[in-house]
Design a protein around this motif. Structure first.
Motif, PDB file in Angstrom:
ATOM      1  N   MET A 100     -15.872 -69.948  62.953  1.00 60.67           N
ATOM      2  CA  MET A 100     -16.021 -69.765  61.509  1.00 60.67           C
ATOM      3  C   MET A 100     -16.295 -68.298  61.245  1.00 60.67           C
ATOM      4  N   LEU A 101     -16.014 -67.874  60.036  1.00 59.30           N
ATOM      5  CA  LEU A 101     -16.277 -66.512  59.603  1.00 59.30           C
ATOM      6  C   LEU A 101     -17.619 -66.495  58.890  1.00 59.30           C
ATOM      7  N   ASP A 102     -18.532 -65.607  59.325  1.00 63.77           N
ATOM      8  CA  ASP A 102     -19.820 -65.543  58.645  1.00 63.77           C
ATOM      9  C   ASP A 102     -19.739 -64.644  57.417  1.00 63.77           C
ATOM     10  N   ASP A 103     -20.840 -64.506  56.698  1.00 61.58           N
ATOM     11  CA  ASP A 103     -20.835 -63.769  55.437  1.00 61.58           C
ATOM     12  C   ASP A 103     -20.542 -62.285  55.619  1.00 61.58           C
ATOM     13  N   ALA A 104     -20.761 -61.788  56.839  1.00 62.32           N
ATOM     14  CA  ALA A 104     -20.496 -60.381  57.120  1.00 62.32           C
ATOM     15  C   ALA A 104     -19.088 -60.146  57.659  1.00 62.32           C
ATOM     16  N   GLY A 105     -18.302 -61.224  57.758  1.00 61.34           N
ATOM     17  CA  GLY A 105     -16.947 -61.097  58.256  1.00 61.34           C
ATOM     18  C   GLY A 105     -16.823 -61.153  59.758  1.00 61.34           C
ATOM     19  N   ASN A 106     -17.876 -61.589  60.438  1.00 57.89           N
ATOM     20  CA  ASN A 106     -17.844 -61.744  61.884  1.00 57.89           C
ATOM     21  C   ASN A 106     -17.413 -63.155  62.259  1.00 57.89           C
ATOM     22  N   ILE A 107     -16.754 -63.286  63.412  1.00 61.24           N
ATOM     23  CA  ILE A 107     -16.360 -64.598  63.910  1.00 61.24           C
ATOM     24  C   ILE A 107     -17.505 -65.188  64.725  1.00 61.24           C
ATOM     25  N   ARG A 108     -17.824 -66.439  64.437  1.00 64.14           N
ATOM     26  CA  ARG A 108     -18.864 -67.167  65.157  1.00 64.14           C
ATOM     27  C   ARG A 108     -18.227 -68.377  65.847  1.00 64.14           C
ATOM     28  N   MET A 144       0.160 -69.344  60.362  1.00 59.68           N
ATOM     29  CA  MET A 144      -0.799 -70.125  59.577  1.00 59.68           C
ATOM     30  C   MET A 144      -2.192 -69.509  59.722  1.00 59.68           C
ATOM     31  N   GLY A 145      -2.819 -69.207  58.598  1.00 62.48           N
ATOM     32  CA  GLY A 145      -4.140 -68.605  58.642  1.00 62.48           C
ATOM     33  C   GLY A 145      -4.146 -67.284  57.854  1.00 62.48           C
ATOM     34  N   PRO A 146      -5.164 -66.433  58.058  1.00 61.67           N
ATOM     35  CA  PRO A 146      -6.045 -66.350  59.213  1.00 61.67           C
ATOM     36  C   PRO A 146      -7.113 -67.434  59.327  1.00 61.67           C
ATOM     37  N   TRP A 147      -7.487 -68.007  58.207  1.00 60.42           N
ATOM     38  CA  TRP A 147      -8.495 -69.056  58.256  1.00 60.42           C
ATOM     39  C   TRP A 147      -8.211 -70.130  57.219  1.00 60.42           C
ATOM     40  N   LEU A 148      -8.813 -71.268  57.428  1.00 61.06           N
ATOM     41  CA  LEU A 148      -8.788 -72.359  56.457  1.00 61.06           C
ATOM     42  C   LEU A 148     -10.019 -72.193  55.578  1.00 61.06           C
ATOM     43  N   VAL A 149      -9.807 -72.069  54.289  1.00 63.13           N
ATOM     44  CA  VAL A 149     -10.912 -71.938  53.333  1.00 63.13           C
ATOM     45  C   VAL A 149     -11.148 -73.308  52.708  1.00 63.13           C
ATOM     46  N   THR A 150     -12.361 -73.829  52.858  1.00 61.98           N
ATOM     47  CA  THR A 150     -12.638 -75.179  52.387  1.00 61.98           C
ATOM     48  C   THR A 150     -12.547 -75.266  50.858  1.00 61.98           C
ATOM     49  N   MET A 176     -16.605 -72.073  52.992  1.00 62.04           N
ATOM     50  CA  MET A 176     -16.613 -71.928  54.443  1.00 62.04           C
ATOM     51  C   MET A 176     -15.205 -71.586  54.924  1.00 62.04           C
ATOM     52  N   LYS A 177     -15.157 -70.625  55.847  1.00 60.88           N
ATOM     53  CA  LYS A 177     -13.879 -70.192  56.399  1.00 60.88           C
ATOM     54  C   LYS A 177     -13.836 -70.578  57.874  1.00 60.88           C
ATOM     55  N   LEU A 178     -12.966 -71.514  58.194  1.00 54.27           N
ATOM     56  CA  LEU A 178     -12.830 -72.019  59.553  1.00 54.27           C
ATOM     57  C   LEU A 178     -11.589 -71.418  60.196  1.00 54.27           C
ATOM     58  N   LEU A 179     -11.657 -71.184  61.496  1.00 51.62           N
ATOM     59  CA  LEU A 179     -10.559 -70.503  62.169  1.00 51.62           C
ATOM     60  C   LEU A 179     -10.502 -70.931  63.636  1.00 51.62           C
ATOM     61  N   ARG A 180      -9.489 -70.459  64.305  1.00 57.00           N
ATOM     62  CA  ARG A 180      -9.313 -70.705  65.733  1.00 57.00           C
ATOM     63  C   ARG A 180      -8.947 -69.374  66.378  1.00 57.00           C
TER      64      ARG A 180
END
Length: 285
Positions: free
Chosen positions: A16-24, A181-187, A1-5
């Motif tokens: 979060m980043l979905d599987d298609a690379g879109n921000i949700r 910091m980022g672009p996202w936090l990868v769990t 899971m890729k979490l972001l702000r």
């Protein structure tokens, strides 16, 4: 899971980043991507969500730092033997610990502001560890159980402030915008081996750094365990773990960042950052 702000600086929303690379958008589930959201139970809850059911965020939105409300921003210096060598420093027997001001934290693509009186502005691509569970005196074998995930960090450094203005490094590490910091936090579940991640950095299209976390003197588990001997690590704390060789200070002659320079950097599986250097007084982001 890729979490972001994402969103305006200081008013970022969780996503979060979905599987298609879109921000949700995650605002209906968590207030922010911070210590509370990074607790194991909440990460499990977020991981079970069908991202397709979440609101879609417009492409091109500004990305903020991937962790909000950071309590401690800790750094490990000279953690790659080749970087210690180019710095003219001995290989440390124990981790070299310093702090970066939390006010240095900015988005992965925000501008780097060259401070007033700065003439030795340098770059460092690093792996960031984000704490998800409180730990104190944790055994190395269990240390990574307390990590929520990983991210790219640019440990921007002003070498004159760091090395020529007294014995403390913090002055050269904590200026505003010195902590993209980022672009996202990868769990953690998506990065099974943080000890084998390629990393790189380029300035104006020229590659200066190319390394791998396998070359760390003290790996992520050792770092978390070590730090926990001296302080409690709490959810939302961030640790940046050191840089490989190739910094500007290590060139002959040295090369330092100037206004207008463009820096790109990344760590395998964790995304890419891109920043432009601007003079003091320039706008961020």
């Amino acid at each position: 899971m890729k979490l972001l702000r994402y969103g305006e600086a200081g008013r970022e929303k969780p996503g979060m980043l979905d599987d298609a690379g879109n921000i949700r958008c995650l605002a209906s589930l968590v207030a922010d991507i911070d210590g509370e959201a990074l607790a194991p139970a909440m990460l499990e809850k977020l991981g079970a969500v069908d991202s397709a059911t979440l609101p879609l965020v417009d492409a091109g939105v500004r990305l903020g730092p991937c962790v909000g409300n950071v309590g401690k921003f800790l750094g490990i210096g000279l953690n790659y033997a080749d970087h210690a060598e180019e710095s003219g420093a001995p290989i440390p027997a124990e981790p070299e610990v310093f702090s970066k001001a939390t006010s240095a934290i900015c988005g992965p693509n925000d501008n780097i502001i060259q401070p007033k009186d700065s003439d030795k502005l340098d770059w460092e691509v690093e792996l960031g560890l984000v704490i998800g569970q409180h730990c104190r005196h944790v055994d190395q074998a269990k240390a990574l159980d307390h990590v929520a995930g990983y991210c790219v960090i640019h440990d921007v450094s002003e070498r004159g402030f760091q090395l020529e203005r007294g014995s403390q490094w913090d002055k050269g590490k904590g200026c505003d915008t010195f902590g993209p910091m980022g672009p996202w936090l990868v769990t953690r579940d998506e990065i099974p081996d943080p000890n084998n991640l390629a990393m790189w950095l380029e300035v104006n299209g020229r590659r200066y750094q190319h390394g791998n976390t396998s070359a760390m003197i003290f790996g992520p588990a050792a770092i978390v365990s070590y730090l926990s001997r001296f302080m409690s690590l709490k959810p939302g704390d961030v640790i940046t773990t050191g840089t490989p060789a190739g910094v500007g200070m290590g060139r002959n002659p040295p090369v330092f960042l100037q206004p207008g320079d463009v820096v790109e950097l990344g760590v395998a599986g964790l995304g890419i950052q891109r920043q432009t250097v601007v003079p003091s007084g320039g706008d961020q982001g």
